[in-house]
Structures are given as C-alpha cells and as structure tokens.
Design an enzyme around this catalytic site. Structure first.
Site, short mmCIF file in Angstrom:
data_model
loop_
_atom_site.label_atom_id
_atom_site.label_comp_id
_atom_site.label_asym_id
_atom_site.label_seq_id
_atom_site.Cartn_x
_atom_site.Cartn_y
_atom_site.Cartn_z
N MET A 163 0.86 -1.18 0.00
CA MET A 163 0.00 0.00 0.00
C MET A 163 0.90 1.23 0.00
O MET A 163 1.54 1.55 1.01
CB MET A 163 -0.93 0.01 1.21
N GLU A 164 0.96 1.89 -1.14
CA GLU A 164 1.83 3.04 -1.31
C GLU A 164 1.49 4.13 -0.30
O GLU A 164 0.34 4.54 -0.15
CB GLU A 164 1.69 3.59 -2.74
N GLN A 186 8.42 -5.06 -4.54
CA GLN A 186 7.54 -4.86 -5.70
C GLN A 186 8.13 -3.77 -6.59
O GLN A 186 8.58 -2.72 -6.10
CB GLN A 186 6.14 -4.46 -5.26
N CYS A 221 -1.64 -0.18 -9.57
CA CYS A 221 -1.66 1.14 -8.95
C CYS A 221 -2.56 2.09 -9.74
O CYS A 221 -2.36 2.29 -10.94
CB CYS A 221 -0.27 1.72 -8.85
N ASN A 229 -7.86 -10.58 -3.42
CA ASN A 229 -7.67 -9.32 -2.70
C ASN A 229 -8.86 -8.41 -2.95
O ASN A 229 -9.37 -8.35 -4.07
CB ASN A 229 -6.36 -8.66 -3.16
N GLU A 268 -11.87 -5.93 -0.31
CA GLU A 268 -13.01 -5.92 0.61
C GLU A 268 -12.95 -7.05 1.65
O GLU A 268 -13.98 -7.63 2.00
CB GLU A 268 -14.34 -5.99 -0.15
N GLY A 323 -5.23 -5.58 2.67
CA GLY A 323 -4.63 -4.26 2.62
C GLY A 323 -5.25 -3.33 3.64
O GLY A 323 -4.85 -3.30 4.80
#
Length: 314
Positions: free
Chosen positions: A8-9, A68, A98, A199, A201, A223
């Site tokens: 998560m950036e 990554q 992204c 991935n 919700e 995330g």
C-alpha cells in the site's frame, strides 16, 4: 491457507510492516513499489524502500519480504528485478494495479491493463532474468476503465512464466468503492494452473471466508482491512479474537515510538492521522479520539493527546 500483507503506497512502509508482522502470522509481506523508469536503480533506493533487505529479506520477527517493482520497460524491470533478488528480496513482484494518476500518466501501474502484450513482455523479461528458484509474481486489477480484458491480462501474466498472481477484484475506475467483484477471480482461478491470490473488501474473518468460498482460492491478500483491524491476519489464520481498542491504542503508541526514532518523524502527524482514517471503520473510540487530535499539527501535541487517551483507558 496463506495470508499476505498487501503493498500500500504511502501506508505500509517498513515501520508498519514491522508492527503488523509482529502480531500477525503473515506468510509474506510485499513492499510499496520501487518506481522503475529507464535505469538500473542504485542499491540505496532498494534499501530505503525495503530496509529488511539488510536482515536477510525478513521483517525483525522473521516474515519474508518481497520487493515490488512498478515500471513499463521490460529491460529495466528485468535488471532491477535481478538487483532486488541479489540484495535479498524473497522473489520479486510486478505492480499492474496502482491507480494513481501520476503513475498512470507515465504508463505505469493499472494503465498497463489496457495492453496485455505489454504485461506479458514485462513479466517474461523479469522471469527470464531472475533465477528459477526465485518467485516472480504480479498483482493486477480486473481492468482499467472496465473489466473486459481481465482474463487476457491474467493469462498474459501466467503465460509469461509468473509463479503466482494476486488479483484486486476491482478495475482502476472502481477505485476502492465496494463491492469487490470476487466472481471474476473465480474464473481466473479455474483457468490458471498457478496459485491465484484474492484481494479486495476483506475486513474481517467472515469476509475472508466468503472470499475463499466464492473464489476457491486458498490465499488472501489484505490491505486496508489490515490497517483498520491491526490483527486481522491473526484472526483469519488462527481464529484469534480481534484486538480491543486498548490493544490497538497500545500498538499505536509502539508505532509512534518507531516513527519518532526513525527517518520519517517529520511526517508523523500526517501518518498517524492517516492510520486513524482506517481505524475509524473498526473502532468508534478511534473516531472520537481523531476528532480531538485532528486539530493539532505538531508531533508534540498529537503525542500528548495519544498518551492522555492511553493512560485514561488503562
């Protein structure tokens, strides 16, 4: 069953990976992306984004860490993949998900989901460059403006030789709005012989179970849910009780200490407020405390508010 901490950036940096991996039995954590343009990046770039490379590619508590990469040029992605592996990364991951405008404008991230051939070329170059025993993985969304190419993109990753594929079950246009379209992952999982990781919700154990039931996947990537409920991974894997507000507030104090002793102390006010924006979903107490501290701009003032709250709840 595997539970993986998503990249998560601007959120899951090395401090957050340290904090969360210490209380969750993650099978793997993935770094924020290293931006690759048109050069082999110096080692210091990798060490800055992933200081765990100096610890045999593991968090302090021993969870494997995977670097990554995000870029659009196959040759440079391959060369930087080799560098990541040589520095100690546990495999290497390619970012095709992204949604950031600045990244997409420069032809990186989710924008590549419009071009399955480009995805194939990037993953193939990385796979050819990296030793066979090291995983080469990718993370995609279901598409860019729509989901029409979801299977083509998944097949491109597989046919290029990827070890496994993580799918965020939304398009770029969907952003982070619910729902997540897990049924698309089901189709990919049935088609691809490599592991597929679901991935999107997953906020609690029930969500994780429903996701696995729908998709047939035995691995999930979490995330925002992992920031909202700090021990979410543990609740999913072991059935542990969700953290109480006191336990979470204690964790926040530990995070505060790491941040203030680390290189990002100047950014502490914005980082702690960002975390509260996620905690609000799980804890009513977080919303009340955030209302109190959000007016403060200095680290000193915010720490005082947190210390006072922690002392009173204990």
């Amino acid at each position: 069953m595997r539970v993986i901490l998503a990249p998560m950036e601007g959120v899951v940096d090395d401090h957050m990976r340290d904090i969360l991996s210490a209380i969750n039995p993650f099978d793997l954590v993935v770094t924020e992306f290293v931006r690759v343009v048109n050069q082999l990046l110096p080692e210091k770039v990798f060490y800055k984004l992933c200081p765990e490379l100096l610890n045999n590619g593991q968090t302090p508590t021993g969870t494997p860490v995977r670097v990554q990469l995000l870029g659009q040029e196959p040759e440079w992605m391959a060369q930087n993949a080799i560098r990541a592996i040589e520095l100690g990364s546990n495999g290497v991951d390619a970012n095709f998900g992204c949604p950031a405008k600045t990244v997409n404008k420069s032809k990186g991230g989710a924008v590549l989901l419009q071009y399955p051939d480009n995805i194939y070329n990037i993953v193939k170059a990385m796979r050819d460059a990296v030793p066979n025993e090291q995983p080469v993985t990718a993370k995609i969304r279901l598409g860019y403006e729509d989901k029409s190419l979801f299977m083509e993109n998944a097949l491109a990753v597989y046919e290029a030789g990827a070890t496994e594929l993580a799918i965020h079950a939304r398009s770029k246009t969907d952003g982070y709005k619910p729902p997540a379209y897990w049924e698309y992952i089901t189709e990919v999982r049935k088609r691809l012989p490599i592991p597929v990781i679901a991935n999107g919700e997953i906020w609690n154990t029930a969500d994780a179970q429903r996701c696995m039931d729908v998709t047939g996947c035995d691995s999930v990537m979490i995330g925002r849910g992992a920031i909202s409920l700090p021990n979410l991974g543990d609740t999913i894997k072991t059935g542990a009780a969700p953290y109480t507000w006191l336990e979470t507030l204690t964790l926040l104090m530990n995070y505060t200490e790491k941040e203030l002793n680390g290189r990002k102390s100047d950014y502490y006010p914005s980082r702690i407020k960002q975390w509260f924006s996620y905690l609000n979903r799980q804890y009513p107490e977080a919303d009340a405390l955030f209302r109190e501290l959000r007016v403060f701009k200095t680290t000193e003032d915010i720490v005082k508010v947190l210390l006072h709250a922690h002392k009173n709840i204990r």
